[in-house]
Scaffold this motif. Structure first.
Motif, PDB file in Angstrom:
ATOM      1  N   SER A 149     -50.145   6.318  -2.451  1.00 24.23           N
ATOM      2  CA  SER A 149     -50.794   7.171  -1.458  1.00 24.23           C
ATOM      3  C   SER A 149     -51.895   6.424  -0.698  1.00 24.23           C
ATOM      4  O   SER A 149     -52.756   7.050  -0.079  1.00 24.23           O
ATOM      5  CB  SER A 149     -51.412   8.374  -2.172  1.00 24.23           C
ATOM      6  OG  SER A 149     -52.189   7.908  -3.286  1.00 24.23           O
TER       7      SER A 149
ATOM      8  N   GLY B 193     -61.673  14.917  -2.473  1.00 18.32           N
ATOM      9  CA  GLY B 193     -61.506  13.801  -1.546  1.00 18.32           C
ATOM     10  C   GLY B 193     -60.563  14.246  -0.443  1.00 18.32           C
ATOM     11  O   GLY B 193     -60.923  15.042   0.431  1.00 18.32           O
TER      12      GLY B 193
ATOM     13  N   SER C 263     -58.550   9.165  -0.812  1.00 15.10           N
ATOM     14  CA  SER C 263     -59.925   8.665  -0.618  1.00 15.10           C
ATOM     15  C   SER C 263     -60.314   7.739  -1.763  1.00 15.10           C
ATOM     16  O   SER C 263     -59.818   7.859  -2.886  1.00 15.10           O
ATOM     17  CB  SER C 263     -60.908   9.840  -0.551  1.00 15.10           C
ATOM     18  OG  SER C 263     -61.134  10.369  -1.852  1.00 15.10           O
TER      19      SER C 263
ATOM     20  N   PRO D 199     -65.412  19.131  -6.497  1.00 18.13           N
ATOM     21  CA  PRO D 199     -65.419  17.993  -5.568  1.00 18.13           C
ATOM     22  C   PRO D 199     -63.996  17.721  -5.075  1.00 18.13           C
ATOM     23  O   PRO D 199     -63.039  17.887  -5.827  1.00 18.13           O
ATOM     24  CB  PRO D 199     -65.912  16.819  -6.427  1.00 18.13           C
ATOM     25  CG  PRO D 199     -66.365  17.394  -7.719  1.00 18.13           C
ATOM     26  CD  PRO D 199     -65.696  18.711  -7.883  1.00 18.13           C
TER      27      PRO D 199
ATOM     28  N   THR E 299     -54.899  14.540  -2.366  1.00 19.03           N
ATOM     29  CA  THR E 299     -53.575  13.988  -2.672  1.00 19.03           C
ATOM     30  C   THR E 299     -53.312  13.970  -4.177  1.00 19.03           C
ATOM     31  O   THR E 299     -52.290  13.451  -4.622  1.00 19.03           O
ATOM     32  CB  THR E 299     -53.406  12.543  -2.150  1.00 19.03           C
ATOM     33  OG1 THR E 299     -54.279  11.675  -2.889  1.00 19.03           O
ATOM     34  CG2 THR E 299     -53.712  12.452  -0.660  1.00 19.03           C
ATOM     35  N   GLY E 300     -54.253  14.506  -4.943  1.00 22.28           N
ATOM     36  CA  GLY E 300     -54.105  14.533  -6.394  1.00 22.28           C
ATOM     37  C   GLY E 300     -52.819  15.257  -6.791  1.00 22.28           C
ATOM     38  O   GLY E 300     -52.297  16.097  -6.048  1.00 22.28           O
TER      39      GLY E 300
END
Ligand SMILES: Cc1cc2nc3c(=O)[nH]c(=O)nc-3n(C[C@H](O)[C@H](O)[C@H](O)COP(=O)(O)OP(=O)(O)OC[C@H]3O[C@@H](n4cnc5c(N)ncnc54)[C@H](O)[C@@H]3O)c2cc1C
Length: 456
Positions: free
Chosen positions: A134, A71, A139, A69, A74-75
């Motif tokens: 962020s 979003g 998300s 999965p 930006t992890g």
């Protein structure tokens, strides 16, 4: 995977949902951590609704295809790194939101940005507090899956404190609703909480019911410079032992200079540390809190203390603080840590990181959500220099050892992802690791949900 199997997926999804063009799928391989071990997906699926996600998971279960999965990527831990031969399931097209001002909840699809949830809430005079730096690019589904923190969390709590319910698609393609717009609900096990922070390893979140609160009152801001990191850390403890500020952030000299190089806020480049604090308590209570913050900074030898009631000025300092990570990334490659310690140990953590930087002869820019005891040592190095790369990794491991020795955590808000996975058993121990594995096996018996993330 054969083309026939992929055709079966395309047949059950809307036109254009399955993307196989390698020029496009390449953009979905990594997150901001740029995990060098990221694989190459066979396809990216841009789901539009829960039913699309269910169709993907039914197909993936049937053919035992890994699904990651994603979003907005930006992890900072390689949590959404693609897996060779797998699917990346992007939520970027799932962007609906509605607000119920009576129940004070927002119902949001996972691909909406955090800032867009805040905006939707603000249109009804309400506020969604969690604010990772962020905020404009991450998300809300990614926030839930990582249990994201941020700057105002020291007073207002983290993402989990605002999740009342969710819809989740499980590994076999079934969809369940957990919780909902109830402010109190203790029926059954706390399954909603189990999925918060599960980093895409237990299910795919397709809808969130979020708690909203009245808007934040206008905040006053204090900026204080210090000659040593120790005195700044002592001031932090003095503040948190007396009040709960609305923000309490720490920046060391390297992060001050990285920011000044890019946004030029007029911060003191010679300061060894800077504190940025806010109070949003109204009236006399706010005045007392600001006095407490200023007093603590002066008691611990701050060389300059500036305070302002001007909201725009306060926002400019906050924006400078938010820019530390991109500003530091402009200096070289970055190994990013996200460690946390009990508040009492914060001075030992901050001075310990400084000592590791000197010992390893490597630049570590440290920025911290100091009021939460959560620090981000950013290890900066030249990745074309093998010796510097080696020293950077030694420094990374020594910081991890330090926090474990201080009874801390290897991640306060970013999650484990793939890059911190090997350290997890050191923090949790064999018995808790086994419990994690049993839960994972119960919910994802085929091991197709984000394999390789969190648990080895
Ligand atoms: C400049 C910068 C500043 C940052 N500051 C902060 C900060 O202050 N605090 C903080 O906590 N983080 C911070 N982060 C990290 C990051 O923004 C957060 O971890 C954020 O929550 C990730 O959201 P995303 O949409 O980018 O998720 P992604 O990176 O796409 O995914 C993150 C993880 O969540 C999983 N996931 C994503 N969506 C879903 C879903 N719908 N269902 C199930 N699993 C899912 C993924 O598989 C992955 O494991 C920062 C990052 C950057 C680049």
């Amino acid at each position: 995977m054969t083309a026939v199997i992929l055709d079966q997926l395309e047949a059950v999804l809307p036109d254009g949902a399955v993307v196989t063009d390698p020029d496009i799928t390449a953009g979905y391989r990594q997150d901001w951590a740029a995990d060098p071990g990221a694989g190459t997906p066979v396809a990216v699926v841009r789901a539009t609704c829960t039913e699309d996600v269910q169709a993907v998971m039914r197909w993936a279960s049937q053919h035992r295809v890994p699904v990651v999965p994603r979003g907005t990527g930006t992890g900072l831990t390689g949590g959404s790194s693609a897996v060779d031969g797998g699917i990346v399931l992007s939520t970027e097209r799932m962007r609906a939101v509605s607000v119920d001002p009576i129940a004070r909840v927002a119902v949001a699809q996972p691909g909406l940005l955090n800032a867009e949830v805040k905006k939707a809430a603000a249109e009804h005079g309400l506020w969604y507090p969690p604010d990772p730096s962020s905020v404009d690019i991450c998300s809300i589904g990614g926030n839930a899956a990582t249990n994201a923190g941020g700057l105002c969390c020291v007073k207002y709590g983290v993402t989990t404190d605002y999740i009342l319910g969710m819809q989740v698609v499980l590994a076999d393609g079934s969809a369940v609703r957990l919780g909902g717009p109830l402010l109190k609900d203790v029926a059954g096990l706390s399954l909603t909480k189990l999925f918060v922070g599960s980093e895409g390893t237990l299910g795919i979140i397709t809808e969130l019911t979020l708690r909203l609160i009245p808007p934040q009152p206008s905040a006053s801001t204090v900026v204080a410079s210090f000659r040593s990191v120790e005195s700044a850390a002592d001031a932090i403890l003095m503040i948190t032992s007396q009040i709960r500020p609305a923000m309490l952030e720490f920046m060391d000299q390297a992060s001050i200079n990285a920011v000044e190089d890019t946004v030029r806020m007029g911060l003191d480049r010679n300061a060894r540390a800077l504190l940025l604090a806010q109070s949003d308590s109204p009236g006399a209570a706010g005045t007392r809190e600001i006095e407490t913050i200023v007093g603590a900074c002066e008691t611990h030898g701050a060389t300059e203390v500036f305070d302002t009631d001007n909201a725009e000025e306060g926002e400019a300092f906050t924006a400078a603080r938010r820019s530390v990570l991109p500003a530091t990334m402009a200096l070289g490659s970055v190994l990013l840590e996200d460690v946390g310690v009990p508040m009492r140990q914060l001075p030992s953590l901050i001075t310990g990181i400084e000592a590791i930087s000197e010992d390893c002869n490597i630049l570590i820019a440290t920025v911290a959500h100091a009021g939460d005891g959560n620090a981000h040592p950013l290890i900066v190095f030249d990745s074309t220099d093998p010796d510097a790369t080696e020293r950077a990794h030694v420094a990374f491991n020594r910081v991890m050892e330090l926090v474990i020795a201080l009874d801390g955590t290897i991640t306060g808000e970013h999650g484990i992802g793939r890059l911190k996975r090997d350290w997890l058993p050191r923090q949790l121990g064999a018995d808790v690791m086994e419990l994690n594995r049993r839960i994972k096996a119960a919910l994802d018996p085929l091991g197709i949900l984000n394999p390789g993330a969190v648990l080895a």
